[in-house]
Design a protein around this motif. Structure first.
Motif, mmCIF file in Angstrom:
data_model
loop_
_atom_site.group_PDB
_atom_site.id
_atom_site.type_symbol
_atom_site.label_atom_id
_atom_site.label_comp_id
_atom_site.label_asym_id
_atom_site.label_seq_id
_atom_site.Cartn_x
_atom_site.Cartn_y
_atom_site.Cartn_z
ATOM 1 N N ILE A 112 0.856 -1.183 0.000
ATOM 2 C CA ILE A 112 0.000 0.000 0.000
ATOM 3 C C ILE A 112 0.894 1.235 0.000
ATOM 4 C CG2 ILE A 112 -1.652 1.373 1.329
ATOM 5 C CD1 ILE A 112 -3.077 -0.950 0.313
ATOM 6 N N LEU A 113 0.597 2.181 -0.890
ATOM 7 C CA LEU A 113 1.266 3.477 -0.920
ATOM 8 C C LEU A 113 0.272 4.564 -0.562
ATOM 9 C CD1 LEU A 113 3.159 3.233 -4.360
ATOM 10 C CD2 LEU A 113 3.914 2.362 -2.143
ATOM 11 N N MET A 114 0.712 5.553 0.183
ATOM 12 C CA MET A 114 -0.096 6.738 0.452
ATOM 13 C C MET A 114 0.698 7.952 -0.004
ATOM 14 S SD MET A 114 -3.026 7.884 1.623
ATOM 15 C CE MET A 114 -3.677 6.636 2.749
ATOM 16 N N LEU A 115 0.133 8.725 -0.943
ATOM 17 C CA LEU A 115 0.830 9.857 -1.548
ATOM 18 C C LEU A 115 0.152 11.165 -1.163
ATOM 19 C CD1 LEU A 115 0.766 7.293 -3.679
ATOM 20 C CD2 LEU A 115 1.875 8.905 -5.201
ATOM 21 N N ASP A 116 0.965 12.195 -0.981
ATOM 22 C CA ASP A 116 0.430 13.542 -0.765
ATOM 23 C C ASP A 116 1.381 14.539 -1.424
ATOM 24 O OD1 ASP A 116 -1.229 15.542 0.030
ATOM 25 O OD2 ASP A 116 -0.659 15.498 2.147
ATOM 26 N N ILE A 117 0.815 15.553 -2.044
ATOM 27 C CA ILE A 117 1.617 16.551 -2.748
ATOM 28 C C ILE A 117 2.301 17.465 -1.740
ATOM 29 C CG2 ILE A 117 1.528 18.481 -4.377
ATOM 30 C CD1 ILE A 117 -0.902 17.060 -5.660
ATOM 31 N N ASP A 118 3.592 17.687 -1.923
ATOM 32 C CA ASP A 118 4.367 18.521 -1.004
ATOM 33 C C ASP A 118 4.002 19.991 -1.159
ATOM 34 O OD1 ASP A 118 5.879 16.376 0.056
ATOM 35 O OD2 ASP A 118 7.168 16.392 -1.718
ATOM 36 N N ARG A 119 3.817 20.654 -0.006
ATOM 37 C CA ARG A 119 3.628 22.104 0.050
ATOM 38 C C ARG A 119 2.504 22.573 -0.872
ATOM 39 N NH1 ARG A 119 10.167 22.904 -0.482
ATOM 40 N NH2 ARG A 119 10.688 22.157 1.611
ATOM 41 N N LEU A 120 1.425 21.807 -0.873
ATOM 42 C CA LEU A 120 0.295 22.161 -1.739
ATOM 43 C C LEU A 120 -0.323 23.485 -1.308
ATOM 44 C CD1 LEU A 120 -1.438 21.241 -4.120
ATOM 45 C CD2 LEU A 120 -2.908 20.029 -2.485
ATOM 46 N N GLY A 121 -0.346 23.754 0.005
ATOM 47 C CA GLY A 121 -0.879 25.026 0.475
ATOM 48 C C GLY A 121 -0.105 26.210 -0.073
ATOM 49 N N ASP A 122 1.236 26.089 -0.144
ATOM 50 C CA ASP A 122 2.048 27.161 -0.706
ATOM 51 C C ASP A 122 1.743 27.366 -2.182
ATOM 52 O OD1 ASP A 122 3.209 27.424 1.763
ATOM 53 O OD2 ASP A 122 4.992 26.243 1.265
ATOM 54 N N VAL A 123 1.519 26.255 -2.889
ATOM 55 C CA VAL A 123 1.187 26.358 -4.321
ATOM 56 C C VAL A 123 -0.124 27.108 -4.505
ATOM 57 C CG1 VAL A 123 0.542 25.034 -6.379
ATOM 58 C CG2 VAL A 123 2.460 24.284 -4.954
ATOM 59 N N ASN A 124 -1.126 26.770 -3.687
ATOM 60 C CA ASN A 124 -2.421 27.447 -3.784
ATOM 61 C C ASN A 124 -2.311 28.926 -3.421
ATOM 62 O OD1 ASN A 124 -3.895 25.202 -4.640
ATOM 63 N ND2 ASN A 124 -4.279 24.519 -2.548
ATOM 64 N N THR A 125 -1.445 29.228 -2.455
ATOM 65 C CA THR A 125 -1.267 30.631 -2.052
ATOM 66 C C THR A 125 -0.556 31.425 -3.141
ATOM 67 O OG1 THR A 125 -1.186 30.004 0.278
ATOM 68 C CG2 THR A 125 -0.256 32.147 -0.319
ATOM 69 N N GLY A 158 -9.188 14.243 0.065
ATOM 70 C CA GLY A 158 -8.666 15.499 -0.467
ATOM 71 C C GLY A 158 -7.524 15.248 -1.454
ATOM 72 N N PRO A 159 -6.315 15.768 -1.164
ATOM 73 C CA PRO A 159 -5.194 15.551 -2.072
ATOM 74 C C PRO A 159 -4.476 14.218 -1.858
ATOM 75 C CG PRO A 159 -4.501 16.987 -0.299
ATOM 76 C CD PRO A 159 -5.977 16.721 -0.087
ATOM 77 N N LYS A 160 -4.896 13.442 -0.875
ATOM 78 C CA LYS A 160 -4.207 12.183 -0.573
ATOM 79 C C LYS A 160 -4.689 11.082 -1.511
ATOM 80 C CE LYS A 160 -3.839 13.489 4.280
ATOM 81 N NZ LYS A 160 -4.342 13.241 5.650
ATOM 82 N N ILE A 161 -3.733 10.361 -2.058
ATOM 83 C CA ILE A 161 -4.027 9.292 -2.999
ATOM 84 C C ILE A 161 -3.403 8.000 -2.492
ATOM 85 C CG2 ILE A 161 -3.600 8.441 -5.340
ATOM 86 C CD1 ILE A 161 -3.812 11.302 -6.314
ATOM 87 N N ALA A 162 -4.203 6.941 -2.501
ATOM 88 C CA ALA A 162 -3.738 5.628 -2.050
ATOM 89 C C ALA A 162 -3.602 4.695 -3.253
ATOM 90 C CB ALA A 162 -4.699 5.033 -1.025
ATOM 91 N N SER A 198 5.334 13.226 -1.362
ATOM 92 C CA SER A 198 5.909 12.400 -0.309
ATOM 93 C C SER A 198 5.041 11.159 -0.169
ATOM 94 C CB SER A 198 5.970 13.161 1.011
ATOM 95 O OG SER A 198 6.866 14.255 0.912
ATOM 96 N N ILE A 199 5.681 10.033 0.145
ATOM 97 C CA ILE A 199 4.977 8.753 0.075
ATOM 98 C C ILE A 199 5.276 7.902 1.307
ATOM 99 C CG2 ILE A 199 4.596 6.669 -1.289
ATOM 100 C CD1 ILE A 199 5.606 8.189 -3.726
ATOM 101 N N GLY A 200 4.207 7.336 1.870
ATOM 102 C CA GLY A 200 4.331 6.323 2.907
ATOM 103 C C GLY A 200 4.071 4.959 2.309
ATOM 104 N N VAL A 201 4.852 3.975 2.724
ATOM 105 C CA VAL A 201 4.776 2.628 2.164
ATOM 106 C C VAL A 201 4.545 1.628 3.290
ATOM 107 C CG1 VAL A 201 5.964 0.870 0.784
ATOM 108 C CG2 VAL A 201 6.401 3.305 0.352
#
Length: 241
Positions: A112-125, A158-162, A198-201
C-alpha cells in the motif's frame, strides 16, 4: 457505498435477478396473447396450436423488445455505479470505490502506498486553488503511466491518494514509490511549475485490515513530508510476538 434508488432499480444485480425478470416477462407475454385471443372473439377456444402460434407472432416481439430494454437498463446501471465510484476531477476511484475494490483482493499480499503533494498550500497561495487541482490531475496522469492495469489507485481524502499493488514485494513497491517522487511538471497556459510528492509505504500481508494499512501508510507519509520534500518512508511492521 449507499446507492441511489435509481441505481438500485436499473437492472438485475445477479443471475437470480435475471431469471425472475425473464419469468415476469414470460407471464406478461402469455397474458398479452390470452387477452388478444379473448378480445378477438370474446371466447378462448382452447385450440392450443393456434394459441401457441399467436404467442409466437405477438408475444416474441414484445419479449424481444422488453429484454432489449432490460439489457440497456443493466448497462446504464453499471455506468452509473462506475460514475458514482469515480472522482470527477482525476478519474481515479473515490474512497469508497477504492476500499471496495481493494478489499476484494486484499487477501493477496502486496504493498500500500499513500501519496500527498508537497507544500500544496504554498502552491495554492502563490497561484490559486486551481493550481492545486492541476497538481492532482498531473499526479493522476503520472500514476496511470507508472501503475499496472492490475493495480488500484484512489483519491481517498482530499489531495491524498492511495495505491494498492497486489502481489508486489515490499522492495519492488518501494522502487515504485521512488519513481513517483520525481518532480511533476504542471503547465497551464503561461503557468508552469514543478511539484513533488511524499509517500508512505506499508506491506499488506493479506491478513491486516485495510483500515489499519491505510492508517499506517498515512502515518509513514506524514513522516516523509516532515523529512521532505520528495521522500519515501516505510511503515514499521509490528514485531512478532
Amino acid at each position: 457505498m449507499v446507492q441511489s434508488p435509481i441505481v438500485s432499480l436499473l437492472g438485475p444485480r445477479n443471475r437470480l435477478g435475471w431469471v425472475l425478470r425473464y419469468l415476469v416477462l414470460a407471464c406478461m407475454v402469455v397474458g398479452t396473447v390470452f387477452a388478444h385471443d379473448v378480445m378477438s372473439d370474446n371466447y378462448f377456444d382452447g385450440y392450443w396450436p393456434d394459441y401457441l402460434g399467436n404467442m409466437a407472432m405477438l408475444g416474441l416481439p414484445v419479449y424481444a423488445i422488453s429484454t432489449g430494454i432490460m439489457s440497456d437498463m443493466g448497462r446504464l446501471r453499471k455506468q452509473l455505479i462506475i460514475a458514482a465510484e469515480t472522482d470527477a476531477m482525476t478519474g481515479l476511484l473515490q474512497r469508497q470505490g477504492f476500499i471496495k475494490a481493494v478489499n476484494r483482493r486484499l487477501s493477496q499480499a502486496g504493498v500500500i502506498l499513500m501519496l500527498d503533494i508537497d507544500r500544496l498550500g504554498d502552491v495554492n497561495t502563490k497561484y490559486d486553488y486551481h493550481a492545486g487541482d492541476l497538481c492532482l490531475m498531473a499526479l493522476a496522469i503520472r500514476l496511470r503511466e507508472v501503475m499496472r492495469v492490475t493495480d488500484f489507485v484512489g483519491r481517498v481524502d482530499g489531495p491524498k491518494i492511495a495505491v494498492f499493488l497486489p502481489g508486489t514485494p515490499l522492495e519492488d513497491g518501494s522502487q515504485v514509490a521512488e519513481r513517483l517522487t520525481e518532480a511533476l511538471q504542471v503547465t497551464a497556459g503561461k503557468l508552469h511549475f514543478e511539484v513533488t510528492v511524499s509517500i508512505g509505504v506499508v506491506r499488506a500481508d493479506g491478513e491486516t485490515p485495510l483500515s489499519v494499512l491505510l492508517k499506517d501508510a498515512e502515518m509513514a507519509m506524514q513522516f516523509a513530508k516532515a523529512r521532505g520534500p520528495a521522500e519515501v518512508v516505510l511503515a514499521e511492521e509490528p514485531e512478532a510476538a
